[in-house]
Design a protein around this motif. Structure first.
Motif, PDB file in Angstrom:
ATOM      1  N   GLU A 153      52.913  37.955  43.140  1.00 46.88           N
ATOM      2  CA  GLU A 153      53.023  38.176  44.578  1.00 46.88           C
ATOM      3  C   GLU A 153      53.798  37.064  45.265  1.00 46.88           C
ATOM      4  O   GLU A 153      54.455  37.297  46.277  1.00 46.88           O
ATOM      5  CB  GLU A 153      51.634  38.298  45.213  1.00 46.88           C
ATOM      6  N   SER A 154      53.722  35.871  44.731  1.00 44.74           N
ATOM      7  CA  SER A 154      54.388  34.739  45.371  1.00 44.74           C
ATOM      8  C   SER A 154      55.855  34.613  44.949  1.00 44.74           C
ATOM      9  O   SER A 154      56.558  33.740  45.437  1.00 44.74           O
ATOM     10  CB  SER A 154      53.644  33.439  45.069  1.00 44.74           C
ATOM     11  N   SER A 168      59.825  36.405  43.969  1.00 41.93           N
ATOM     12  CA  SER A 168      60.724  37.507  44.309  1.00 41.93           C
ATOM     13  C   SER A 168      61.974  37.405  43.441  1.00 41.93           C
ATOM     14  O   SER A 168      62.216  36.387  42.788  1.00 41.93           O
ATOM     15  CB  SER A 168      61.099  37.463  45.795  1.00 41.93           C
ATOM     16  N   GLY A 169      62.756  38.462  43.426  1.00 43.99           N
ATOM     17  CA  GLY A 169      64.038  38.465  42.735  1.00 43.99           C
ATOM     18  C   GLY A 169      63.921  38.223  41.247  1.00 43.99           C
ATOM     19  O   GLY A 169      62.992  38.706  40.589  1.00 43.99           O
ATOM     20  N   ARG A 190      60.646  36.720  39.834  1.00 43.03           N
ATOM     21  CA  ARG A 190      59.558  37.697  39.660  1.00 43.03           C
ATOM     22  C   ARG A 190      59.770  38.511  38.377  1.00 43.03           C
ATOM     23  O   ARG A 190      58.823  38.740  37.628  1.00 43.03           O
ATOM     24  CB  ARG A 190      59.486  38.614  40.865  1.00 43.03           C
ATOM     25  N   ARG A 213      63.475  47.951  35.677  1.00 45.27           N
ATOM     26  CA  ARG A 213      63.742  46.787  36.543  1.00 45.27           C
ATOM     27  C   ARG A 213      64.805  45.881  35.932  1.00 45.27           C
ATOM     28  O   ARG A 213      65.669  45.340  36.619  1.00 45.27           O
ATOM     29  CB  ARG A 213      62.461  46.007  36.781  1.00 45.27           C
TER      30      ARG A 213
END
Length: 190
Positions: A25-26, A28-29, A32, A85
């Motif tokens: 959750e903490s 990104s991109g 993550r 992804r």
């Protein structure tokens, strides 16, 4: 964080599902995606950072893990949702690679066994890192600009943050009345 990168696989293994979710959750991109890859496969952080585009076979849903000389060591299966992804990430990365080629910033370091064998290989798409650093760096040996993998610190800092306090076994706090007596005190009783 005081742990070397090589010991991070053990740290990831010790994380609870809640801690992993909090870490994801903490992020990104690409950080993550990198964490998701480490959490859901047999790859350790170092192996994941060293992945090259040519190591990823999305058709078979596998990653080929290679050693420092560029030889295949083992195959790791990808979850289909992770493969999707990763496919999107690689499409974005290929567009960035084309821009880097125009700016003469697409070269990467090659395994020792490959250096000098194939002219232009260091700028080929297949040798690019799946998780590259944001900027190219001047290689001290050659003086040319090269792109290296993302630094592990970017993910290690996130993984080392304290998470839910109840998720770890904690020593009970003892006051002086409940502490065991020192051995010297016990000898005086005899």
């Amino acid at each position: 964080m005081k742990q070397p990168v090589g010991e991070m696989h053990g740290r990831v293994e010790m994380m609870s599902a809640t801690e992993r979710d909090q870490a994801l959750e903490s992020l990104s991109g690409q950080k993550r995606l990198l964490a998701r890859l480490v959490f859901s496969t047999e790859l350790n952080l170092t192996e994941a950072l060293r992945l090259r585009v040519g190591d990823v076979d999305l058709t078979r849903g596998q990653i080929v893990v290679t050693d420092a000389s560029g030889c295949a060591e083992r195959f790791v299966d990808l979850d289909p949702s992770l493969a999707d992804r990763l496919s999107t990430h690689l499409e974005d990365l290929e567009q960035q690679h084309r821009r880097n080629l125009e700016n003469d910033a697409a070269a990467v370091d090659l395994p020792a066994s490959m250096q000098g064998m194939f002219p232009g290989a260091e700028s080929a798409w297949v040798w690019q890192y799946v998780f590259p650093a944001d900027t190219a760096t001047v290689d001290l040996r050659s003086g040319s600009r090269k792109r290296y993998p993302m630094h592990p610190r970017r993910l290690l800092d996130i993984l080392d943050r304290p998470t839910a306090p109840m998720s770890r076994v904690q020593e009970p706090v003892r006051d002086s009345a409940t502490r065991p007596a020192p051995l010297s005190d016990l000898e005086n009783l005899a």
